[in-house]
Design a protein around this motif. Structure first.
Motif, short mmCIF file in Angstrom:
data_model
loop_
_atom_site.label_atom_id
_atom_site.label_comp_id
_atom_site.label_asym_id
_atom_site.label_seq_id
_atom_site.Cartn_x
_atom_site.Cartn_y
_atom_site.Cartn_z
N LEU A 218 0.83 -1.21 0.00
CA LEU A 218 0.00 0.00 0.00
C LEU A 218 0.86 1.26 0.00
O LEU A 218 0.63 2.17 -0.79
CB LEU A 218 -0.97 0.00 1.19
N THR B 187 -4.42 11.56 4.13
CA THR B 187 -4.24 10.24 3.52
C THR B 187 -4.42 9.16 4.57
O THR B 187 -5.14 8.18 4.35
CB THR B 187 -2.85 10.11 2.87
N ALA C 195 -7.37 6.48 4.39
CA ALA C 195 -6.99 5.07 4.27
C ALA C 195 -7.61 4.26 5.40
O ALA C 195 -8.10 3.15 5.17
CB ALA C 195 -5.48 4.92 4.27
N HIS D 220 -11.48 3.94 4.90
CA HIS D 220 -11.86 3.12 3.75
C HIS D 220 -11.20 1.73 3.75
O HIS D 220 -11.25 1.03 2.75
CB HIS D 220 -11.54 3.87 2.44
N MET E 232 -8.25 0.68 3.49
CA MET E 232 -7.34 0.45 2.37
C MET E 232 -6.28 -0.61 2.69
O MET E 232 -5.91 -1.39 1.82
CB MET E 232 -6.69 1.76 1.92
N SER E 233 -5.79 -0.63 3.91
CA SER E 233 -4.80 -1.65 4.29
C SER E 233 -5.40 -3.03 4.20
O SER E 233 -4.76 -3.96 3.68
CB SER E 233 -4.29 -1.40 5.71
N THR F 119 -7.86 -4.00 2.33
CA THR F 119 -8.05 -4.30 0.91
C THR F 119 -6.74 -4.76 0.29
O THR F 119 -6.71 -5.75 -0.46
CB THR F 119 -8.60 -3.06 0.17
N CYS F 120 -5.67 -4.09 0.62
CA CYS F 120 -4.36 -4.44 0.06
C CYS F 120 -3.86 -5.78 0.59
O CYS F 120 -3.39 -6.63 -0.17
CB CYS F 120 -3.37 -3.32 0.36
N CYS G 288 -5.72 -8.70 -0.98
CA CYS G 288 -5.83 -8.64 -2.44
C CYS G 288 -5.35 -9.93 -3.11
O CYS G 288 -4.24 -10.41 -2.84
CB CYS G 288 -5.02 -7.47 -2.96
N ASN H 139 -7.86 -1.04 -4.83
CA ASN H 139 -7.83 0.30 -4.21
C ASN H 139 -7.80 1.42 -5.25
O ASN H 139 -7.66 2.59 -4.91
CB ASN H 139 -6.61 0.43 -3.28
N ASN I 279 -10.05 4.31 -4.55
CA ASN I 279 -9.57 5.06 -3.38
C ASN I 279 -8.39 5.95 -3.76
O ASN I 279 -8.30 7.09 -3.30
CB ASN I 279 -9.18 4.10 -2.25
#
Length: 97
Positions: free
Chosen positions: A26, A42, A46, A49, A51-52, A54-55, A58, A83, A86
């Motif tokens: 990420l 950011t 992150a 949402h 984001m971590s 999701t990553c 993945c 992502n 995002n």
């Protein structure tokens, strides 16, 4: 810590069996597309949402790694990265500021 990224222990265990599980893609991805991963907005976005999560979960980690190694992630991530939307939102917020 897992709760902070919206991940259960079993999801984390499953993610640790994915390729390159120990690598932080990420941060590298954000830097590659021109996002400051240490910026407060950011970090807040992150977190909100996931984001971590999701990553980490993945299924495209092998492909991501290949593009990171070739230094062309920013040219290809829209084709496979979960992502990507995002990243677009973060880049848009930066332009709106």
């Amino acid at each position: 810590m897992l709760n902070d990224i919206g991940m259960s222990p079993s999801e984390f265990d499953d993610a640790m069996h994915l390729p390159y599980a120990a690598e932080d893609f990420l941060t590298l991805a954000m830097l590659s597309v021109g996002i400051d991963p240490d910026d407060f907005h950011t970090l807040e976005f992150a977190h909100d949402h996931f984001m971590s999560r999701t990553c980490i979960t993945c299924p495209n980690r092998r492909r991501c790694h290949s593009h990171m190694q070739a230094f062309d992630f920013e040219s290809h991530y829209r084709d496979f990265c979960p992502n990507r939307d995002n990243f677009s939102k973060l880049l848009g917020k930066r332009c709106d500021a």
